[in-house]
Design a protein around this motif. Structure first.
Motif, PDB file in Angstrom:
ATOM      1  N   MET A  21     -20.659 -18.210  38.599  1.00 55.04           N
ATOM      2  CA  MET A  21     -20.663 -16.840  39.117  1.00 55.04           C
ATOM      3  C   MET A  21     -19.851 -15.905  38.224  1.00 55.04           C
ATOM      4  SD  MET A  21     -22.683 -17.032  41.601  1.00 55.04           S
ATOM      5  CE  MET A  21     -23.517 -18.598  41.317  1.00 55.04           C
ATOM      6  N   VAL A  22     -18.754 -16.389  37.660  1.00 58.70           N
ATOM      7  CA  VAL A  22     -17.949 -15.569  36.747  1.00 58.70           C
ATOM      8  C   VAL A  22     -18.788 -15.146  35.548  1.00 58.70           C
ATOM      9  CG1 VAL A  22     -16.028 -15.633  35.095  1.00 58.70           C
ATOM     10  CG2 VAL A  22     -15.686 -16.455  37.430  1.00 58.70           C
ATOM     11  N   ARG A  23     -19.472 -16.097  34.946  1.00 54.64           N
ATOM     12  CA  ARG A  23     -20.316 -15.776  33.779  1.00 54.64           C
ATOM     13  C   ARG A  23     -21.422 -14.803  34.156  1.00 54.64           C
ATOM     14  NH1 ARG A  23     -19.820 -21.450  33.155  1.00 54.64           N
ATOM     15  NH2 ARG A  23     -21.930 -21.721  33.998  1.00 54.64           N
ATOM     16  N   ASP A  24     -22.008 -15.007  35.314  1.00 59.18           N
ATOM     17  CA  ASP A  24     -23.130 -14.175  35.732  1.00 59.18           C
ATOM     18  C   ASP A  24     -22.683 -12.741  36.040  1.00 59.18           C
ATOM     19  OD1 ASP A  24     -25.862 -14.027  36.138  1.00 59.18           O
ATOM     20  OD2 ASP A  24     -25.714 -14.366  38.281  1.00 59.18           O
ATOM     21  N   ILE A  25     -21.558 -12.591  36.726  1.00 61.03           N
ATOM     22  CA  ILE A  25     -21.063 -11.254  37.064  1.00 61.03           C
ATOM     23  C   ILE A  25     -20.683 -10.484  35.799  1.00 61.03           C
ATOM     24  CG2 ILE A  25     -19.139 -10.008  38.153  1.00 61.03           C
ATOM     25  CD1 ILE A  25     -19.183 -12.141  40.364  1.00 61.03           C
ATOM     26  N   LEU A  26     -20.004 -11.132  34.883  1.00 61.17           N
ATOM     27  CA  LEU A  26     -19.552 -10.454  33.675  1.00 61.17           C
ATOM     28  C   LEU A  26     -20.699 -10.090  32.743  1.00 61.17           C
ATOM     29  CD1 LEU A  26     -16.269 -12.392  32.838  1.00 61.17           C
ATOM     30  CD2 LEU A  26     -16.546 -10.185  33.976  1.00 61.17           C
ATOM     31  N   SER A  27     -21.860 -10.716  32.923  1.00 58.95           N
ATOM     32  CA  SER A  27     -23.030 -10.374  32.101  1.00 58.95           C
ATOM     33  C   SER A  27     -23.890  -9.292  32.739  1.00 58.95           C
ATOM     34  CB  SER A  27     -23.877 -11.623  31.842  1.00 58.95           C
ATOM     35  OG  SER A  27     -24.454 -12.104  33.057  1.00 58.95           O
ATOM     36  N   ASN A  28     -23.494  -8.831  33.956  1.00 63.46           N
ATOM     37  CA  ASN A  28     -24.258  -7.816  34.661  1.00 63.46           C
ATOM     38  C   ASN A  28     -23.723  -6.433  34.295  1.00 63.46           C
ATOM     39  OD1 ASN A  28     -24.911  -5.925  36.939  1.00 63.46           O
ATOM     40  ND2 ASN A  28     -25.969  -7.734  37.722  1.00 63.46           N
ATOM     41  N   ALA A  29     -24.541  -5.618  33.658  1.00 63.57           N
ATOM     42  CA  ALA A  29     -24.106  -4.301  33.184  1.00 63.57           C
ATOM     43  C   ALA A  29     -23.788  -3.353  34.329  1.00 63.57           C
ATOM     44  CB  ALA A  29     -25.186  -3.698  32.285  1.00 63.57           C
ATOM     45  N   GLN A  30     -24.447  -3.521  35.481  1.00 67.86           N
ATOM     46  CA  GLN A  30     -24.170  -2.635  36.616  1.00 67.86           C
ATOM     47  C   GLN A  30     -22.756  -2.834  37.170  1.00 67.86           C
ATOM     48  OE1 GLN A  30     -27.360  -1.765  39.602  1.00 67.86           O
ATOM     49  NE2 GLN A  30     -28.290  -3.601  38.733  1.00 67.86           N
TER      50      GLN A  30
END
Length: 211
Positions: free
Chosen positions: A61-70
């Protein structure tokens, strides 16, 4: 028995042995060993959410959130609230939800490097108490700033843990499927700006007790 012929040390040992509690095992216990929290236990494992699952899902989840531009790509770092208040456990596994949300918040805070600002809503009472003391003159204003209110959040974590169980009456095997959803909610519009899901299925001959 002629006690005069028995040395004093042996006599003392014999008397102590005679007074010992019967059937009491005084042997030394097994040494405590440290286990890798990111790996399954070799001796104690069940079909519930365990340490390796918490580590794996929060890292993802950390990787996924930090890759989300929004979320992490804004010119001004958004304020995010991550706690367990809106993170429900509807599964058949007994667990402490804070184990997931605390690790997610800490790892995100470390990895975001200023791209996200975290609002400590779970420490709100502590902040209120200090603010009241400052304004009542019981403490000075500190060295940072004085504000009219605590920081408001832009996004807040919501989510749910669910499960599906199955058991074999013939073999005694038990199986459990877990689905864990994570969502960041826009606290003005109520929209979902990011979603993540983590799922796994485990099977075992006998389940264990989770506390």
């Amino acid at each position: 028995m002629n006690f005069k012929l028995i040395p004093a040390a042996l006599l003392g040992a014999a008397l102590l042995a005679g007074c010992a509690t019967p059937n009491l095992d005084n042997s030394a216990g097994r040494r405590t060993t440290y286990q890798d929290v990111a790996s399954p236990s070799a001796t104690v494992a069940g079909v519930g959410v365990e340490s390796q699952d918490v580590v794996s899902m929060t890292d993802k989840m950390v990787r996924d959130i930090l890759s989300n531009a929004q979320v992490a790509g804004r010119a001004t770092a958004p304020r995010v609230i991550i706690d367990s208040e809106y993170f429900s456990n509807d599964s058949s596994t007994r667990m402490n939800k804070n184990a997931i949300t605390d690790r997610l918040r800490v790892e995100l805070n470390r990895a975001s490097n200023g791209r996200l600002v975290f609002v400590a809503r779970h420490y709100g009472n502590m902040v209120d108490k200090e603010r009241e003391a400052k304004r009542a003159g019981e403490a000075d204003r500190g060295t940072i700033r004085t504000t009219k209110a605590q920081a408001g959040g832009d996004f807040r974590l919501g989510g749910r843990i669910t499960s599906m169980d199955a058991a074999s009456t013939g073999t005694g095997n038990v199986s459990r499927y877990h689905q864990i959803t994570f969502e960041l909610i826009d606290l003005e519009y109520g929209t979902i700006v990011w979603s993540g899901i983590y799922e796994f299925k485990k099977e075992a001959r006998d389940d264990i007790i989770y506390r």
